[in-house]
Design a protein around this motif. Sequence first.
Motif, short mmCIF file in Angstrom:
data_model
loop_
_atom_site.label_atom_id
_atom_site.label_comp_id
_atom_site.label_asym_id
_atom_site.label_seq_id
_atom_site.Cartn_x
_atom_site.Cartn_y
_atom_site.Cartn_z
N ARG A 122 55.90 42.13 43.47
CA ARG A 122 55.01 41.24 42.73
C ARG A 122 54.43 40.15 43.63
NH1 ARG A 122 57.27 39.45 36.79
NH2 ARG A 122 56.74 41.37 35.66
N ILE A 123 53.12 39.98 43.53
CA ILE A 123 52.46 38.88 44.22
C ILE A 123 52.70 37.58 43.45
CG2 ILE A 123 50.22 39.12 43.06
CD1 ILE A 123 50.70 38.42 46.83
N VAL A 162 51.80 39.93 38.25
CA VAL A 162 51.84 38.48 38.17
C VAL A 162 52.71 38.04 37.00
CG1 VAL A 162 49.54 38.30 39.17
CG2 VAL A 162 49.78 38.33 36.69
N LEU A 163 53.07 36.76 37.03
CA LEU A 163 53.75 36.11 35.91
C LEU A 163 52.71 35.39 35.08
CD1 LEU A 163 57.04 34.51 37.31
CD2 LEU A 163 56.85 36.17 35.46
N VAL A 189 51.18 48.50 38.07
CA VAL A 189 51.13 47.09 37.71
C VAL A 189 52.41 46.75 36.94
CG1 VAL A 189 49.91 45.29 36.44
CG2 VAL A 189 48.62 47.09 37.60
N GLY A 190 53.13 45.75 37.42
CA GLY A 190 54.32 45.25 36.73
C GLY A 190 54.15 43.77 36.48
N SER A 191 53.57 43.43 35.35
CA SER A 191 53.30 42.03 35.00
C SER A 191 53.90 41.73 33.64
CB SER A 191 51.79 41.76 34.96
OG SER A 191 51.20 41.91 36.23
N GLY A 192 54.25 40.49 33.42
CA GLY A 192 54.80 40.13 32.13
C GLY A 192 54.81 38.64 31.91
N PRO A 193 55.21 38.23 30.72
CA PRO A 193 55.24 36.80 30.39
C PRO A 193 56.37 36.08 31.12
CG PRO A 193 56.23 38.08 28.62
CD PRO A 193 55.67 39.07 29.59
#
Length: 300
Positions: A122-123, A162-163, A189-193
């Motif tokens: 994750r960036i 991203v977060l 893509v692995g993004s979440g809240p």
Amino acid sequence: NICDKNCYYCGIRKDQDLADPEHRPSRFTIPKRQIMDAAEHIMDRHWPGMLLQGGETPDEARVDWLADVCKSIITRADEKEQERPEAERREEPIRIILSSGELEKEQYAQLREAGASRYLLRIETSDHALYNTMHPEDHSWSRRLRALGDLRETGYQVGTGVLLGVPGQTDAHIARDVMFLRDFDVDMVGSGPYIPAEGTPMGDPYNLNPPITQEELMKKTRRFLAAVRLSCPTANIAATTAMEALWPNGRELAIRSGANVCMPVVTPQVYRDEYALYEGKAEVKGKESALWDTIRRLYD
């Protein structure tokens, strides 16, 4: 859950060992035998891939150990694939996805040669200044970006993300995040809240004065997933466990918004409580039965 990093938001950050006992993780490395048991479970169900995720520990012995695990999984997957009817065999019996942080390019190559074919790093944000508010001074956004480039040059399918909802983040930041993912041409893509972890430098102030409600954060995350799907139409987008921790049936909502990947949790239960990246992660129902129920609802 052993990690050399000190990201301000993370419940397994290195300095979490100095936190109050209730927020201090018991450090572990899952023994290879138990990882192989989990891999066997995946192979028996002919699932396409296995994600091996852990804290960042880039020392040589650790990478050697991980490479050995990858080789053993690939060897066993090849054996089991030959036991299947020829019509059911896959060219790639199992995809190993790694998420082990920033390593040297030579270490990425070592793991690629051992059988890993995909890597998630994750960036966290495409904005340098915002990144700096989430990490100590010895963490570098440029170093992370370079690692993503190293992964691509080494032949991996590359995932990042991203977060969403971190303090100081604006809609303009999120719009640039979508464009970053598009321009990098991500494979995954692995993004979440952002869900705060108690006892962390970001989590405790956040809990005292949350800048956004859970409902607003869910809506923001769903809009982001939809925008990414439109911008990156061929990417595999994960419906993350954080979505489920934030909101009932959160993964289902993620899939309805553009995600197309669900991951049953096969981590042995004894280790889940100590892999508390954020509050509520260990309580997320990762059993395959729960995920199949979600998938059936989507197709009914």
